[in-house]
Scaffold this motif. Sequence first.
Motif, PDB file in Angstrom:
ATOM      1  N   SER A 131      36.480  12.053  32.951  1.00 27.28           N
ATOM      2  CA  SER A 131      37.998  12.137  33.292  1.00 27.28           C
ATOM      3  C   SER A 131      38.751  12.187  31.939  1.00 27.28           C
ATOM      4  O   SER A 131      39.741  12.777  31.464  1.00 27.28           O
ATOM      5  N   THR A 132      38.132  11.368  30.792  1.00 27.15           N
ATOM      6  CA  THR A 132      38.596  11.734  29.349  1.00 27.15           C
ATOM      7  C   THR A 132      37.352  11.824  28.376  1.00 27.15           C
ATOM      8  O   THR A 132      36.495  11.314  28.540  1.00 27.15           O
ATOM      9  N   ILE A 133      37.544  12.510  27.402  1.00 29.23           N
ATOM     10  CA  ILE A 133      36.670  12.562  26.425  1.00 29.23           C
ATOM     11  C   ILE A 133      37.013  12.830  24.928  1.00 29.23           C
ATOM     12  O   ILE A 133      38.292  13.530  25.025  1.00 29.23           O
ATOM     13  N   SER A 134      36.472  12.408  24.049  1.00 33.20           N
ATOM     14  CA  SER A 134      37.224  12.692  22.818  1.00 33.20           C
ATOM     15  C   SER A 134      36.963  14.136  22.241  1.00 33.20           C
ATOM     16  O   SER A 134      36.053  14.779  22.615  1.00 33.20           O
ATOM     17  N   ILE A 135      38.116  14.654  21.369  1.00 29.67           N
ATOM     18  CA  ILE A 135      37.826  16.066  20.889  1.00 29.67           C
ATOM     19  C   ILE A 135      36.686  16.492  20.128  1.00 29.67           C
ATOM     20  O   ILE A 135      35.938  17.274  20.544  1.00 29.67           O
ATOM     21  N   GLN A 136      36.138  15.142  19.451  1.00 35.74           N
ATOM     22  CA  GLN A 136      34.876  15.488  18.755  1.00 35.74           C
ATOM     23  C   GLN A 136      33.693  15.742  19.622  1.00 35.74           C
ATOM     24  O   GLN A 136      32.952  16.520  19.584  1.00 35.74           O
ATOM     25  N   ASP A 137      33.522  15.058  20.797  1.00 31.37           N
ATOM     26  CA  ASP A 137      32.353  15.179  21.889  1.00 31.37           C
ATOM     27  C   ASP A 137      32.646  16.440  22.398  1.00 31.37           C
ATOM     28  O   ASP A 137      31.394  17.101  22.913  1.00 31.37           O
ATOM     29  N   THR A 138      33.752  16.813  22.593  1.00 35.00           N
ATOM     30  CA  THR A 138      34.197  18.259  23.461  1.00 35.00           C
ATOM     31  C   THR A 138      33.543  19.378  22.605  1.00 35.00           C
ATOM     32  O   THR A 138      32.877  20.051  22.949  1.00 35.00           O
ATOM     33  N   ALA A 139      34.134  19.219  21.364  1.00 35.38           N
ATOM     34  CA  ALA A 139      33.152  20.236  20.406  1.00 35.38           C
ATOM     35  C   ALA A 139      32.079  20.281  20.431  1.00 35.38           C
ATOM     36  O   ALA A 139      31.317  21.443  20.154  1.00 35.38           O
ATOM     37  N   LEU A 140      31.275  19.129  20.325  1.00 32.93           N
ATOM     38  CA  LEU A 140      30.016  19.349  20.220  1.00 32.93           C
ATOM     39  C   LEU A 140      29.357  19.970  21.586  1.00 32.93           C
ATOM     40  O   LEU A 140      28.194  20.808  21.448  1.00 32.93           O
ATOM     41  N   PHE A 141      29.811  19.545  22.698  1.00 33.07           N
ATOM     42  CA  PHE A 141      29.204  20.218  23.866  1.00 33.07           C
ATOM     43  C   PHE A 141      29.515  21.579  23.863  1.00 33.07           C
ATOM     44  O   PHE A 141      28.614  22.189  24.618  1.00 33.07           O
ATOM     45  N   LEU A 142      30.666  22.149  23.363  1.00 29.84           N
ATOM     46  CA  LEU A 142      30.964  23.659  23.457  1.00 29.84           C
ATOM     47  C   LEU A 142      30.561  24.359  22.282  1.00 29.84           C
ATOM     48  O   LEU A 142      30.955  25.521  22.204  1.00 29.84           O
ATOM     49  N   GLY A 143      30.023  23.749  21.281  1.00 33.05           N
ATOM     50  CA  GLY A 143      29.658  24.476  20.152  1.00 33.05           C
ATOM     51  C   GLY A 143      30.537  25.146  19.353  1.00 33.05           C
ATOM     52  O   GLY A 143      30.485  26.295  18.794  1.00 33.05           O
ATOM     53  N   MET A 144      31.545  24.262  19.345  1.00 36.08           N
ATOM     54  CA  MET A 144      33.002  24.995  18.446  1.00 36.08           C
ATOM     55  C   MET A 144      33.343  23.921  17.725  1.00 36.08           C
ATOM     56  O   MET A 144      32.967  22.751  17.742  1.00 36.08           O
ATOM     57  N   ASN A 145      34.350  24.354  16.705  1.00 38.38           N
ATOM     58  CA  ASN A 145      35.157  23.383  15.843  1.00 38.38           C
ATOM     59  C   ASN A 145      36.008  22.611  16.551  1.00 38.38           C
ATOM     60  O   ASN A 145      36.548  23.175  17.868  1.00 38.38           O
ATOM     61  N   GLU A 146      36.390  21.588  16.172  1.00 40.12           N
ATOM     62  CA  GLU A 146      37.127  20.789  16.995  1.00 40.12           C
ATOM     63  C   GLU A 146      38.723  21.367  17.307  1.00 40.12           C
ATOM     64  O   GLU A 146      39.086  21.436  18.525  1.00 40.12           O
ATOM     65  N   ASN A 147      39.261  22.536  16.526  1.00 37.70           N
ATOM     66  CA  ASN A 147      40.766  23.113  17.022  1.00 37.70           C
ATOM     67  C   ASN A 147      40.114  24.233  17.909  1.00 37.70           C
ATOM     68  O   ASN A 147      40.938  24.127  18.884  1.00 37.70           O
ATOM     69  N   ASP A 148      39.051  24.824  17.957  1.00 38.78           N
ATOM     70  CA  ASP A 148      38.792  25.913  18.703  1.00 38.78           C
ATOM     71  C   ASP A 148      38.361  25.142  20.441  1.00 38.78           C
ATOM     72  O   ASP A 148      38.835  25.860  21.268  1.00 38.78           O
ATOM     73  N   ALA A 149      37.855  23.948  20.131  1.00 35.78           N
ATOM     74  CA  ALA A 149      37.351  23.418  21.344  1.00 35.78           C
ATOM     75  C   ALA A 149      38.864  22.974  21.901  1.00 35.78           C
ATOM     76  O   ALA A 149      39.080  22.978  23.151  1.00 35.78           O
ATOM     77  N   THR A 150      39.557  22.284  21.287  1.00 34.81           N
ATOM     78  CA  THR A 150      40.920  21.856  21.672  1.00 34.81           C
ATOM     79  C   THR A 150      41.692  23.059  22.555  1.00 34.81           C
ATOM     80  O   THR A 150      42.198  22.679  23.552  1.00 34.81           O
ATOM     81  N   ASN A 151      41.732  23.969  21.751  1.00 30.79           N
ATOM     82  CA  ASN A 151      42.474  25.187  22.445  1.00 30.79           C
ATOM     83  C   ASN A 151      41.987  25.590  23.622  1.00 30.79           C
ATOM     84  O   ASN A 151      42.648  26.271  24.553  1.00 30.79           O
ATOM     85  N   TYR A 152      40.683  25.784  23.578  1.00 31.01           N
ATOM     86  CA  TYR A 152      39.938  26.402  24.718  1.00 31.01           C
ATOM     87  C   TYR A 152      39.975  25.426  25.973  1.00 31.01           C
ATOM     88  O   TYR A 152      40.162  26.059  27.131  1.00 31.01           O
ATOM     89  N   VAL A 153      39.846  24.114  25.812  1.00 29.34           N
ATOM     90  CA  VAL A 153      40.238  23.450  27.011  1.00 29.34           C
ATOM     91  C   VAL A 153      41.683  23.166  27.288  1.00 29.34           C
ATOM     92  O   VAL A 153      41.819  23.068  28.533  1.00 29.34           O
ATOM     93  N   LEU A 154      42.382  23.290  26.517  1.00 33.09           N
ATOM     94  CA  LEU A 154      43.958  23.468  26.951  1.00 33.09           C
ATOM     95  C   LEU A 154      44.244  24.474  27.648  1.00 33.09           C
ATOM     96  O   LEU A 154      44.994  24.387  28.514  1.00 33.09           O
ATOM     97  N   GLN A 155      43.560  25.623  27.546  1.00 35.39           N
ATOM     98  CA  GLN A 155      43.667  26.833  28.200  1.00 35.39           C
ATOM     99  C   GLN A 155      43.124  26.428  29.760  1.00 35.39           C
ATOM    100  O   GLN A 155      43.538  27.290  30.498  1.00 35.39           O
ATOM    101  N   GLN A 156      42.325  25.733  29.661  1.00 32.36           N
ATOM    102  CA  GLN A 156      41.960  25.325  31.197  1.00 32.36           C
ATOM    103  C   GLN A 156      42.477  24.194  31.947  1.00 32.36           C
ATOM    104  O   GLN A 156      42.269  23.818  33.007  1.00 32.36           O
ATOM    105  N   GLY A 157      43.635  23.694  31.339  1.00 33.95           N
ATOM    106  CA  GLY A 157      44.442  22.774  31.767  1.00 33.95           C
ATOM    107  C   GLY A 157      44.525  21.348  31.420  1.00 33.95           C
ATOM    108  O   GLY A 157      45.070  20.564  31.747  1.00 33.95           O
ATOM    109  N   TRP A 158      43.670  21.120  30.444  1.00 37.12           N
ATOM    110  CA  TRP A 158      43.343  19.830  29.953  1.00 37.12           C
ATOM    111  C   TRP A 158      44.662  19.574  29.165  1.00 37.12           C
ATOM    112  O   TRP A 158      45.416  20.130  28.934  1.00 37.12           O
ATOM    113  N   THR A 159      44.701  18.100  28.919  1.00 40.81           N
ATOM    114  CA  THR A 159      45.931  17.735  27.991  1.00 40.81           C
ATOM    115  C   THR A 159      45.357  16.936  26.941  1.00 40.81           C
ATOM    116  O   THR A 159      44.134  16.195  27.114  1.00 40.81           O
ATOM    117  N   VAL A 160      45.893  16.763  26.030  1.00 42.15           N
ATOM    118  CA  VAL A 160      45.406  16.180  24.466  1.00 42.15           C
ATOM    119  C   VAL A 160      46.410  15.066  24.280  1.00 42.15           C
ATOM    120  O   VAL A 160      47.759  15.495  24.419  1.00 42.15           O
TER     121      VAL A 160
END
Length: 197
Positions: A131-160
């Motif tokens: 339900s919540t996850i750190s930006i760092q862990d999200t980046a690890l799972f998605l194979g992106m840097n933290e900025n790209d991962a954040t932008n990617y999930v924000l496009q999916q409707g997530w909030t930061v």
Amino acid sequence: MDFSKLTDAMASRSYHKVADICDQLMLQIASQGVAFQDEWPYAVHLLGHIYLNDLNSARFLWKSIPVSIKESRPEVTAVWKIGQQLWTRNYAGVYDSIRGFNWSAEIQDFVASFAGKYTRRMLELLMSAYSTISIQDTALFLGMNENDATNYVLQQGWTVDAASQMLTVKKHTVVTEQKIDPSKLQRLTEYVFHLEH
């Protein structure tokens, strides 16, 4: 050897068909007693199984590949490294293996398609597990840097939450249609009627 079906599947980007085409062709050729190992597209075949997330078939294929092929074709070994990372659930390692090799033109689009599919699969995993996850862990799972991962999930409707560096996962709403069997509805109506009278 007639690789026309495989060539057509690769050209049309029907990557979900590759493993089955290769398996069938390999069985057909092997049953005829033809030596095919030196000409076989092992990298494509292995990636076909990995693309379908059929790691057992990929492992068995890897074990059947002659050592001489493994040593002389670095791309086959590079594809297998992706499979090894998947097998051990090393999510960041999958992306490292994808990026860590200079893929041939023949397989480059296939690898890119797998990477996209894998990223979507990881996103689905994150949405179902957190339900919540750190930006760092999200980046690890998605194979992106933290900025790209954040932008990617924000496009999916997530909030930061910038202060805590945490992402709030937006769950997909699951719409289910209930189909009621008319006979069951009739029995339920009769049962309720019987209870009331």
